[in-house]
Enzyme design. Structure first.
Site, short mmCIF file in Angstrom:
data_model
loop_
_atom_site.label_atom_id
_atom_site.label_comp_id
_atom_site.label_asym_id
_atom_site.label_seq_id
_atom_site.Cartn_x
_atom_site.Cartn_y
_atom_site.Cartn_z
N HIS A 57 0.70 -1.16 -0.14
CA HIS A 57 -0.07 0.09 0.00
C HIS A 57 0.86 1.32 -0.07
CE1 HIS A 57 -3.43 2.48 0.75
NE2 HIS A 57 -2.88 3.15 1.78
N GLU B 68 -1.58 -5.26 -3.86
CA GLU B 68 -2.41 -4.91 -2.56
C GLU B 68 -3.83 -5.54 -2.46
OE1 GLU B 68 -3.52 -0.46 -0.58
OE2 GLU B 68 -3.82 -1.06 -2.51
N ASN C 288 28.19 -20.87 -4.41
CA ASN C 288 29.07 -22.19 -4.32
C ASN C 288 28.73 -22.91 -3.17
OD1 ASN C 288 30.58 -22.01 -6.88
ND2 ASN C 288 31.61 -20.19 -5.96
#
Length: 913
Positions: free
Chosen positions: A220, A242, A637
């Protein structure tokens, strides 16, 4: 209705006034939701809504007037106590203000209220005022399907069925650069909070209503802020998100994993939109988010996407008949095949001459085009892969790295991309058939006298009619080298794609230009400045006393000495305060990694948990902004090649869930950041074998290496022990880039590992890049500075105590063997002929390794200001030098890099010292 007939000044005044009214209403509504019985707040909301209704009616803006009138009516009912301010009513009034905001924006940009749907909102208000239940808009119906009746499958999303995409750049409505910068930084903070909140919700989807409220407020707030400045794409996307969260708040929708995946995709799209803002000009390069927006709207209709954990893992399962528009498939096919050709040509040319900058730029553009194309087709894994590889190329070309060192890495990475594209195209072509079509040959045969085809059209036709297997001819791998079988031709969309890539690159390179400071630090800074002014005035008084000759010289000298001491104290305090102002917690970087771990965990099929420690540890802001990329690479990794699968871990007696630790803590005058995992570790035997196989070292060198040196081979360019290189990472691929990046920050990287137990990477970074303590020494009548953090001790020894060990000089110092090198030799300076009996030595420490360096003379400890070498000197290969400083007499002194000095010393044989 069009407002062309209105007085432009009146029309402009109305828009300004309407915006002010709406900006007043929205925050007051949020406050009212917390205090439903606050009559003063209700009056504060009612008055601007009443004014908006009256002004719009006067101007004949019927849609705005009708909606404002209904909103005013329900507010009046609330004021009179006839209705109670429930969350449903608050959501409804907020929806009305959103619609009013959109209509005001349309008035400003298109001189018309636009096709904003207000009937559902008005009907909902009337229903509530008449004492009825909630009238749900037809577009968001939530009526569940009847038992036993199967819900109809939603039609696939087709680009041509979506509203047209307007790619024309436009300017935001902001008041100065500061306004936009504030918006961007607040939006970035909201995105960080949004991502973390969604990850928390995924862990506990049913038991945290407050978290759902927080998510609603995030969307919002950014929706309201974007609407104020006319940020159309961001406003539209956050408005729908929203609304979706509002449905979840009311219990109409469950926060399923599919829904959370969708909201995370919305968050990614928001970040992509924000990255295309030029903060200096307030210009926007629009981003096509129509498909994401359409997916959110479908979710509002009840078509919640299923769990997408395996999305992208199996190309055939993620692409069904009719999911893509055939024209999109054809465009994707042509584009990626063209770009793979270009990549092959670029890599082949760079293999012959790595200084060809045009081909480096072309390689970057082609990878960016593949990234954008795969993103459009929703091939998330290929998009991420191409984005990462393009980032490596961009990083290398910006740092001036020799591309000959990068070629092996890039060939491996591009081969993975080519393989992934091959698989996708195979499925697409089998699903959608030949692009030339079945009817095309007959159509061609009906042409009486076809015109001779141009070379370019013949080349294009050949590519379009290629069978899936022919991709290998376009981009095949031979002995690890990419070759192409078709001459590249320019793509029609190439310039547009390159422009988008450059815009994205430019946006990504931006760093925040502001910093939040505790007001107490500013108060202290002001006090120090006050003392500085008083001391300055004291110097002026002493100068006048000397000029007049009335004061005793000895007395003036004493006062001058006292004032100088006070000035030193004040400057130290000032420096310390400024340093504290620049320090920010590393949590701003750490906060992005829970999402990364979550995505990598789901993609790799491993259960991985991230544990963070020391997020409050502070580091200089300039460092915090650039350590993110190396950390991302190391964490990738760890997850992909460090952590084992659940089956392997169980068989090894480990818990099924792998763990990755991210820690930050102070270590002396530096900050250490650790990335550790409890995976399989790094095997030094395997490292030696792989290095010999790749020709990086000889069999004899491998045999002479200890385990630590073998493990550090991981930082050699192009080195990898991975039996299978994945699209997430390759342990060793790009690790040299990580080390170079940390080295550029005046830091160092070290590794500790135990086979079967895990590996740990430690980044050691200075607290600041601005001012350091240094030990000043002289060599060949030149002064050099050695960072004091790296100095273990200083001593003097007799030259006769030196012995030779493995062709290198050494001395036994307090029971430990210490390697010794002459700094003249390391730096390539002239070696003196005289035989010295006493040798001044500086013992430097690189992690837990020590080295004695012989200098001509030890000077004093001094605080120095680090200055970069500049673009001119950076072109020279100044080994062992990290920067420069300016002394009090104006002379320039070079600052030595202890880590590089150690590396250079290990490759230097003994000579006379």
């Amino acid at each position: 209705m069009s407002q062309d007939f209105l007085d432009p000044e009146i029309f402009s005044d109305f828009i300004v006034e309407a915006r002010e009214h709406l900006e007043t209403i929205e925050p007051a509504l949020l406050e009212l939701e917390k205090s439903p019985g606050n009559s003063d707040l209700l009056n504060d909301i009612f008055r601007p809504m009443h004014s908006l209704k009256g002004a719009s009616g006067f101007l004949g803006l019927n849609k705005i007037n009708g909606l404002a009138h209904k909103a005013e009516s329900i507010l009046d009912e609330l004021r009179n106590g006839k209705m109670v301010a429930t969350s449903e009513i608050m959501d409804l009034i907020l929806s009305a203000t959103d619609a009013l905001t959109n209509m005001i924006n349309n008035l400003e940009t298109a001189n018309d209220e636009g096709d904003i749907e207000t009937r559902d909102i008005i009907a909902h208000i009337e229903s509530l005022m008449n004492g009825g239940g909630s009238v749900k808009p037809s577009s968001v119906s939530t009526v569940p399907p009847k038992p036993g009746k199967r819900k109809e499958k939603a039609q696939p999303l087709h680009v041509e069925n979506l509203p047209p995409f307007d790619a024309e750049p436009y300017t935001l409505t902001v008041i100065g650069e500061g306004h936009l910068q504030d918006f961007l930084e607040e939006a970035e903070e909201i995105l960080d909070g949004l991502g973390n909140a969604l990850l928390q919700l995924e862990k506990n989807p049913q038991g945290n209503k407050e978290l759902i409220n927080d998510l609603f407020r995030y969307f919002h707030n950014i929706k309201g802020n974007s609407g104020i400045i006319g940020f159309k794409e961001l406003n539209a996307l956050t408005h729908e998100a929203e609304t979706l969260l509002g449905r979840v708040r009311k219990g109409e929708l469950a926060p399923s994993r599919g829904l959370i995946d969708l909201l995370l995709a919305v968050s990614d799209a928001m970040a992509e939109i924000l990255s295309h803002v030029d903060s200096k000009t307030a210009r926007i390069q629009p981003v096509d988010t129509r498909l994401t927006l359409a997916r959110v709207k479908r979710a509002l209709e009840g078509d919640i996407p299923a769990d997408s954990a395996a999305a992208g893992d199996n190309a055939s399962s993620s692409m069904t008949e009719g999911e893509y528009d055939p024209e999109d498939v054809q465009a994707f096919d042509q584009t990626v095949v063209q770009q793979l050709e270009n990549i092959g040509i670029a890599l082949r040319t760079l293999s012959q001459d790595s200084s060809q900058k045009d081909f480096v730029d072309g390689l970057y553009r082609s990878l960016m085009t593949i990234q954008n194309s795969c993103g459009y087709m929703r091939f998330g894994d290929l998009k991420v892969m191409a984005e990462r590889t393009a980032g490596l190329v961009d990083q290398a070309r910006k740092s001036g790295l020799d591309f000959e060192l990068m070629l092996d890495i890039l060939k491996q990475e591009c081969s993975i991309i080519a393989d992934g594209v091959h698989k996708r195209l195979s499925v697409l072509r089998s699903t959608y058939g030949s692009k030339s079509g079945d009817a095309e040959p007959s159509a061609k045969s009906s042409v009486a006298a076809p015109k001779p085809a141009s070379a370019a059209s013949l080349d294009r036709t050949r590519r379009e009619e290629a069978a899936p297997a022919e991709i290998d001819e376009i981009m095949e791998l031979e002995d690890g080298e990419l070759t192409t079988g078709i001459t590249a031709a320019p793509s029609a969309a190439k310039s547009a794609q390159a422009g988008q890539a450059q815009a994205s690159q430019k946006a990504a390179a931006k760093a925040t230009t502001t910093i939040r400071v505790d007001h107490e630090k500013l108060d202290h800074l002001m006090n120090v400045i006050g003392e500085l002014i008083i001391n300055r005035n004291r110097f002026s008084m002493l100068a006048r006393a000397l000029e007049s000759g009335q004061e005793d010289v000895q007395k003036v000298a004493q006062s001058l000495s006292e004032t100088t001491d006070a000035m030193a104290r004040i400057s130290d305090d000032l420096q310390d305060t400024i340093m504290k102002v620049r320090m920010v917690p590393v949590s701003s970087v750490f906060s992005r990694f829970p999402r990364l771990i979550r995505d990598l965990s789901r993609k790799s099929g491993k259960d991985v948990e991230l544990l963070t420690e020391g997020e409050e540890t502070e580091l200089d802001k300039s460092l915090v902004e650039v350590i993110g990329d190396p950390l991302v690479h190391l964490i990738r990794n760890s997850v992909d090649h460090g952590i084992e699968t659940a089956e392997e871990r169980t068989a090894a007696g480990k818990p099924p869930m792998g763990r990755v630790w991210l820690r930050a803590y102070h270590k002396g005058n530096s900050v250490a950041i650790e990335i550790a995992d409890d995976g399989r570790g790094i095997d030094p035997v395997k490292m030696r074998r792989a290095a010999v196989k790749k020709g990086l070292i000889s069999e004899e060198e491998a045999a002479a290496m200890d385990d630590r040196e073998a493990i550090e081979l991981i930082f050699a360019p192009g080195f990898s022990t991975a039996e299978k290189i994945t699209d997430i990472s390759g342990r060793g691929v790009g690790m040299d880039v990580v080390r170079n990046n940390i080295k550029n920050l005046k830091g160092s990287v070290s590794i500790t590992s135990e086979v079967g137990k895990g590996a740990k990477f430690i980044l050691l970074l200075p607290l600041t890049l601005a001012i350091i303590d240094a030990l000043m020494v002289t060599i060949d009548n030149e002064v050099f500075a050695i960072p004091l953090d790296a100095v273990s001790e200083t001593t003097k020894i007799e030259a006769s105590r030196l012995t030779e060990v493995n062709t290198r000089k050494a001395v036994t110092l307090r029971g430990d063997v210490l390697g010794v090198v002459d700094l003249r030799e390391i730096l390539g300076l002239s070696i003196g002929e005289e035989q010295r009996e006493i040798l001044p030595i500086v013992v430097i420490q690189d992690q837990d390794r020590r080295l004695g360096i012989v200098v001509d003379k030890l000077l004093e400890r001094q605080e120095i200001v680090i200055k970069p070498l500049g673009s001119y000197l950076s072109d020279f290969d100044l080994k062992g030098v990290s920067g420069a400083t300016i002394m009090g007499d104006g002379s320039v002194v070079l600052i030595l890099d202890p880590h590089e000095i150690y590396s250079l010393a290990t490759s230097t044989t003994a000579r006379s010292i």
